[in-house]
Design an enzyme around this catalytic site. Structure first.
Site, short mmCIF file in Angstrom:
data_model
loop_
_atom_site.label_atom_id
_atom_site.label_comp_id
_atom_site.label_asym_id
_atom_site.label_seq_id
_atom_site.Cartn_x
_atom_site.Cartn_y
_atom_site.Cartn_z
CD GLN C 40 -0.85 -0.92 3.61
OE1 GLN C 40 -2.07 -0.99 3.60
NE2 GLN C 40 -0.12 -1.51 4.54
CG ASP C 95 -2.09 2.81 14.57
OD1 ASP C 95 -2.15 2.27 15.70
OD2 ASP C 95 -3.09 2.96 13.85
CD GLU C 115 0.59 -3.58 9.66
OE1 GLU C 115 -0.40 -3.16 10.29
OE2 GLU C 115 0.63 -3.71 8.40
CG ASN C 145 -2.20 -12.66 5.17
OD1 ASN C 145 -3.08 -12.50 6.01
ND2 ASN C 145 -2.45 -12.77 3.88
CG ASP C 163 -6.23 -1.74 14.92
OD1 ASP C 163 -6.97 -1.09 14.15
OD2 ASP C 163 -5.33 -1.22 15.61
CB THR C 165 -6.87 -1.33 6.29
OG1 THR C 165 -6.77 -2.56 5.57
CG2 THR C 165 -5.52 -0.93 6.79
CG ASP C 166 -11.69 1.09 5.12
OD1 ASP C 166 -11.39 1.17 6.32
OD2 ASP C 166 -12.27 1.98 4.50
#
EC number: 2.5.1.16
Lengths: 288, 288, 288, 288
Positions: C40, C95, C115, C145, C163, C165-166
């Site tokens: 990303q 984050d 993550e 993953n 937690d 992402t979209d």
């Protein structure tokens, strides 16, 4: 292998034109530099099509792909009128593009770039391809207020080129005064030539007339000329050529352009003459 | 007393230029009209500085304050080359600006405006000052596909003016084909003249070259010319003049412009000649 | 003394919400970081009011001033239901905000942050205050993953916190599948608890229902809850609590919150209960 | 058959939130109405997802799809606390949404809507579905300044609902003063109830505290409550309930909600209680 940044819709540069009712937007691929100098906010970013874009206080100074239009028209029009320019002063022009164009003229022995903001020079050297000639031994960079610096010289320069920011931005206003133009006249030799960027007649029509009239009152010969400048407001840019002695067309020798050692991208001997032909609404604006 | 709408920051028009990496934004004072015709979305709004702005599918067709630059250059260049244009065909041009300029020429007896979309005509009549001559008895408006309509005529028109939308928008593409230009040639009388808008060489550089080359292959004489067009992408607009017989400069008589009954805002006899002078990068683009 | 950058109108961040018909814009004070990872585009910038803003592929992950709303609600709801969580797995959460909240619970002995993107971790450590606990000896960061990583564990964790992402961005979709939720169930101990962010019911209403239904089919106990999240789309964020054994309200002991050593900014014992109360339109969305 | 307008990228509504450093953007499908009244600029447009959107001076007042969240929370919280509200005064609320909700209560005999701007009423009647009850015989619409109008009444209303615009927009400020709240107190009967919208604690945190404190100084009972409001700034909206006699929770009878004849989309008896539970940062903001 490092992946190249993907330009998306999420980072946008917006330049509001004078009046703030319209402007240009550009997608940002990558911000390269942002700095608040004592004079202005300096930003440099990468655009997917325009290459490097350089802005002062949110006003586009140049993009890599079309800066040639502006710099060639600002510099070569006066330097091809003067038969042998040796000493040239560029006021403003911190990106180095005008300096680069001036140094293409083999007669130049000394080119002084008077850019008020040292942080602009620093950023240009680090990020902008236009800065390519800043270390040329013929070039001398001084960081002073051009309106003050000019007062030090009398009968010295063959050519003065005013490559300022907008009159309403940063310190740009100092470079649009009657006194400043008068001092440019004084600093030029008896056959000196002069050019200045004088904004666009669509968003800044008031400034075009003001600058032209003020320059005209300081010099015996003055002529407005135009050029395309595709990422500047309206795309229609004006310049004023002024001179103590030479007429921009009558004293122009096209063979010098034809024999020029450098391949230019905008300016040619026919453009030199055509650029002084004005659409009616611009003539009217300057009462010509 | 009705209060005038206050322009704020909350309504914005954004035109994405070809490539979608940049564009122009304009604040909207008031939306006047929005309509989805079978061909395109039609929008007309009031801008605080530009007056009425007319857009098709989100591409600016004209603003009230600067449409003269485009319409004068598209129309008067060919009509002042032809010694006595009587029959003119305007293809596209639904705002009426080209028709208005053509009808300033007293020799015109018949001016056909072939605009594919009747809803554009309707909107122009209701909202746009450019539509002023649509009810002139010399004018005839037909709502047909210009690329088809042209096939009905042979050896008929003195001048054909292609005032199209972008090749990539709506039905614009039909007006950029070899076959279409060939049919324009056929529809012209033996001394007929032709002009077409051919996009800008900054955002749409591919189309400039394509259109110029295709027109050149259909006509014995063809020349690219340029003009400022301050609210179009890049501000640098190109047009192609083409002709069966007349040369745009050698056969041009400046006295006709000087004696013209109408006061123009952009075009004059010197611009006529200067507009054919091209910056080097445009010459290179069309291999001239 | 270095001058602080002046925020102007010229640099804008725009997040298009799902459907691309609306979104949030934020002025950018300074871009701090942009990187295209294999997964990303990562951007971090400074906003004049929100502090650091962190975005993945143009979707806001957090802003410094309001991330507490999201992280506290995602983490403390499950961790205050479980009587003594020792091993917690956070999936996504690059984050570090969820990790920071989890480690406030003194019973935690091992907190794994899985993550997928190591460049997110690197950027967070360098720029984001949320990353404060990444070097805590109880924390272990793995870059895998999450949907694969979870398969390695059976009957191991006391709590799993998703937690992500979209679901439509980057690798987010893997963390919204039935199989993934089933594997979370398997990786939990017999009294394990689970929470997941499940989007907003305004722009992403389909995903709220899908996520809730899929989690419900994997766990005997599952409850949707809501929280304000002021810079996320709609400001209304949903989460799902799920559990093998504990009921989120009946097994909740408010005194543990009252005696908690840390001062929280959003979550409290009353919010714990109130957050499970749903407006009618959300009940209807999940057929409750 | 008329074709529906295609929503493109070219017409954008931008609401700058307080501080002007962030805001929401919405694509415009069609502008329906723009009018400059003596008080404010009124705009109504169609959004592809949100239906009708109504804005005053560039600040979103409501969108068709989520106005229920705001209107239900503003109106039903006080009206379900009062055992039998007969006379209700709505100050502001020109779109009619609060009036519509109030009239769902069968005990209401007289509902006065005091909206300063008659042009808002006119536009709402013509364009907004929320205006549905404006011609109800129990409703009475007056176009006066609410801060003045309230002074005419003593011991008259069972409920007063302040549905104002932002304190910083148009005439909104008059409805956030101590004197105004005091006059509301006076105009209420001895068991009267009151509610007011009091902005969001993210972009307008100062106003939340100011409004709450001023209302608290005018009424013996006052409580801040929250609700999601998905197209308002931050999505987190606050309201203050105030009362001369009834406690919002202790005197609340959930069975009245359960037996209510109308199907509500947000408010229910559990929300009534949960909405008074505040996140820690809001408690702190109002020193609770």
């Amino acid at each position: 292998m490092k992946k190249d940044l993907r330009t998306m819709d999420h980072l946008m540069y917006m330049e509001y034109y004078t009046g703030r009712n319209a402007g240009i937007f550009m997608k940002i691929k990558k911000m390269l530099h942002s700095y608040q100098s004592p004079y202005q906010r300096i930003d440099i970013f990468e655009h997917p099509d325009f290459g490097k874009v350089f802005a002062l206080d949110g006003i586009t100074m140049m993009t890599e792909v079309d800066e040639f239009m502006y710099h060639e028209m600002l510099v070569h029009v006066p330097l091809f009128v003067h038969p042998e320019p040796r000493r040239v002063l560029i006021i403003g022009g911190g990106d180095g593009g005008s300096l680069r164009e001036a140094l293409k003229h083999p007669s130049i022995e000394e080119a002084i770039l008077c850019e008020i903001d040292p942080y602009v020079i620093e950023a240009a050297k680090k990020y902008l391809p236009t800065a390519v000639e800043m270390d040329n031994p013929k070039a001398k960079i001084v960081n002073e207020n051009g309106a003050e610096f000019i007062k030090k010289y009398k009968d010295y320069f063959d050519a003065i080129i005013v490559d300022s920011t907008d009159p309403t931005a940063g310190e740009g206003g100092h470079l649009f005064t009657k006194e400043f133009y008068k001092n440019c006249f004084e600093a030029l030799k008896e056959d000196g030539v002069f050019s200045a960027e004088t904004e666009d007649p669509f968003y800044d029509k008031g400034w075009v007339a003001i600058a032209y009239n003020r320059i005209s009152s300081a010099f015996p010969i003055s002529k407005l000329y135009t050029g395309f400048m595709t990422t500047y407001p309206s795309g229609l840019w004006t310049y004023v050529f002024a001179s103590k002695k030479y007429h921009p067309i009558d004293d122009f020798d096209p063979s010098r352009v034809q024999n020029f050692d450098h391949q230019l991208k905008y300016y040619n001997e026919d453009i030199h003459k055509a650029c002084f032909v004005l659409p009616n609404f611009i003539k009217e604006l300057i009462n010509e």
